[in-house]
Design a protein around this motif. Sequence first.
Motif, PDB file in Angstrom:
ATOM      1  N   SER A  64       8.851 -37.067  13.269  1.00  0.00           N
ATOM      2  CA  SER A  64       8.807 -38.024  14.377  1.00  0.00           C
ATOM      3  C   SER A  64       9.266 -39.406  13.927  1.00  0.00           C
ATOM      4  O   SER A  64       9.954 -40.111  14.674  1.00  0.00           O
ATOM      5  N   LEU A  65       8.896 -39.794  12.705  1.00  0.00           N
ATOM      6  CA  LEU A  65       9.327 -41.090  12.175  1.00  0.00           C
ATOM      7  C   LEU A  65      10.845 -41.125  12.002  1.00  0.00           C
ATOM      8  O   LEU A  65      11.509 -42.072  12.432  1.00  0.00           O
ATOM      9  N   ALA A  66      11.386 -40.086  11.357  1.00  0.00           N
ATOM     10  CA  ALA A  66      12.834 -40.041  11.140  1.00  0.00           C
ATOM     11  C   ALA A  66      13.580 -40.008  12.467  1.00  0.00           C
ATOM     12  O   ALA A  66      14.628 -40.642  12.619  1.00  0.00           O
ATOM     13  N   ARG A  67      13.031 -39.276  13.447  1.00  0.00           N
ATOM     14  CA  ARG A  67      13.665 -39.210  14.761  1.00  0.00           C
ATOM     15  C   ARG A  67      13.651 -40.571  15.449  1.00  0.00           C
ATOM     16  O   ARG A  67      14.636 -40.987  16.065  1.00  0.00           O
ATOM     17  N   ALA A  68      12.538 -41.298  15.331  1.00  0.00           N
ATOM     18  CA  ALA A  68      12.432 -42.616  15.955  1.00  0.00           C
ATOM     19  C   ALA A  68      13.470 -43.572  15.382  1.00  0.00           C
ATOM     20  O   ALA A  68      14.141 -44.307  16.119  1.00  0.00           O
ATOM     21  N   VAL A  69      13.628 -43.571  14.058  1.00  0.00           N
ATOM     22  CA  VAL A  69      14.624 -44.435  13.426  1.00  0.00           C
ATOM     23  C   VAL A  69      16.025 -44.042  13.878  1.00  0.00           C
ATOM     24  O   VAL A  69      16.867 -44.902  14.168  1.00  0.00           O
ATOM     25  N   THR A 171      16.273 -33.351  22.680  1.00  0.00           N
ATOM     26  CA  THR A 171      14.811 -33.458  22.723  1.00  0.00           C
ATOM     27  C   THR A 171      14.143 -32.176  22.251  1.00  0.00           C
ATOM     28  O   THR A 171      13.202 -32.207  21.439  1.00  0.00           O
ATOM     29  N   LEU A 172      14.605 -31.021  22.745  1.00  0.00           N
ATOM     30  CA  LEU A 172      14.000 -29.746  22.358  1.00  0.00           C
ATOM     31  C   LEU A 172      14.172 -29.473  20.872  1.00  0.00           C
ATOM     32  O   LEU A 172      13.234 -29.015  20.205  1.00  0.00           O
ATOM     33  N   LEU A 173      15.343 -29.783  20.325  1.00  0.00           N
ATOM     34  CA  LEU A 173      15.577 -29.574  18.893  1.00  0.00           C
ATOM     35  C   LEU A 173      14.636 -30.427  18.064  1.00  0.00           C
ATOM     36  O   LEU A 173      14.074 -29.961  17.065  1.00  0.00           O
ATOM     37  N   PHE A 174      14.425 -31.687  18.459  1.00  0.00           N
ATOM     38  CA  PHE A 174      13.510 -32.555  17.734  1.00  0.00           C
ATOM     39  C   PHE A 174      12.080 -32.008  17.797  1.00  0.00           C
ATOM     40  O   PHE A 174      11.335 -32.046  16.812  1.00  0.00           O
ATOM     41  N   GLU A 175      11.687 -31.498  18.959  1.00  0.00           N
ATOM     42  CA  GLU A 175      10.340 -30.929  19.101  1.00  0.00           C
ATOM     43  C   GLU A 175      10.167 -29.725  18.191  1.00  0.00           C
ATOM     44  O   GLU A 175       9.134 -29.569  17.527  1.00  0.00           O
ATOM     45  N   LEU A 176      11.169 -28.851  18.148  1.00  0.00           N
ATOM     46  CA  LEU A 176      11.099 -27.670  17.290  1.00  0.00           C
ATOM     47  C   LEU A 176      11.088 -28.066  15.818  1.00  0.00           C
ATOM     48  O   LEU A 176      10.365 -27.472  15.008  1.00  0.00           O
ATOM     49  N   GLY A 177      11.876 -29.083  15.467  1.00  0.00           N
ATOM     50  CA  GLY A 177      11.872 -29.564  14.089  1.00  0.00           C
ATOM     51  C   GLY A 177      10.517 -30.123  13.702  1.00  0.00           C
ATOM     52  O   GLY A 177      10.054 -29.940  12.568  1.00  0.00           O
ATOM     53  N   ASP A 178       9.858 -30.785  14.658  1.00  0.00           N
ATOM     54  CA  ASP A 178       8.523 -31.326  14.414  1.00  0.00           C
ATOM     55  C   ASP A 178       7.526 -30.200  14.154  1.00  0.00           C
ATOM     56  O   ASP A 178       6.732 -30.248  13.217  1.00  0.00           O
TER      57      ASP A 178
END
Length: 247
Positions: A64-69, A171-178
Amino acid sequence: MQVGSCWFDKDRGLLVEQARNESWHLPRAELQVLTLLVEHQGKLVSKHDLKTGDGEHPPLTDTSLARAVFMIRSFLGPQYEGLIETVKGQGYLLHNTQGQRLKSFHYHRLQSLPWWSVLLVFGFMLAISGFYLSRIDHSVPTEPLLSTEFPLASGQHIRLHLYANSKTNNTLLFELGDRLGQGLSLCEHSDWSEVYSSLSHDKQVFNITLRGHKLGQSVIRNLKISDFRRPKEFIDTQWLQEVGICG
């Protein structure tokens, strides 16, 4: 507060791109990260501090941190991509915007040179570029959309890479990565050192490739998950345990 060509309104949680007249109401993670970077501009802010924030909300995950940056950098635009520096293994540093303006200052000085000298310089640069491009290997692997690293209890580190066809609507890819990152971080130790994941263009197939070493040998494992439901889940904690995600 000016950040690149944007105005950051902390109280309203807005990042306004003044040239395009676009406003972005920052999600909680992006607002927390940007607020801390702005408050400590010019200084390194650790990953721990960025994830925990003021303690009023649950801590962010590494993904989530890396995604936010990544999202903040994307909104700031390519001309300010170096404004937020990644300090490997430590955290992030927001540079002073003035440092970015120096680039345009040098550009204007270049414009004041005689036209023939500018052509000569660019001609020389093109010749050199053509020489090296003809000799390099063009089979360069695709750059990941997002890469993040997290430690296990054993002290081992696993790097998670997310790949996508574009930089938008992921968005879905980031959620799955999380979810995948959270599952891997629960392993006391693992055979894997690198994990690569991607979502098909139609968002119906999630691919995971795990690479590492076991008993002195290189090992690789490929997982392909299909999900035609709405909303899609693909993976959850129970599934990760059943497939033995730790290796």
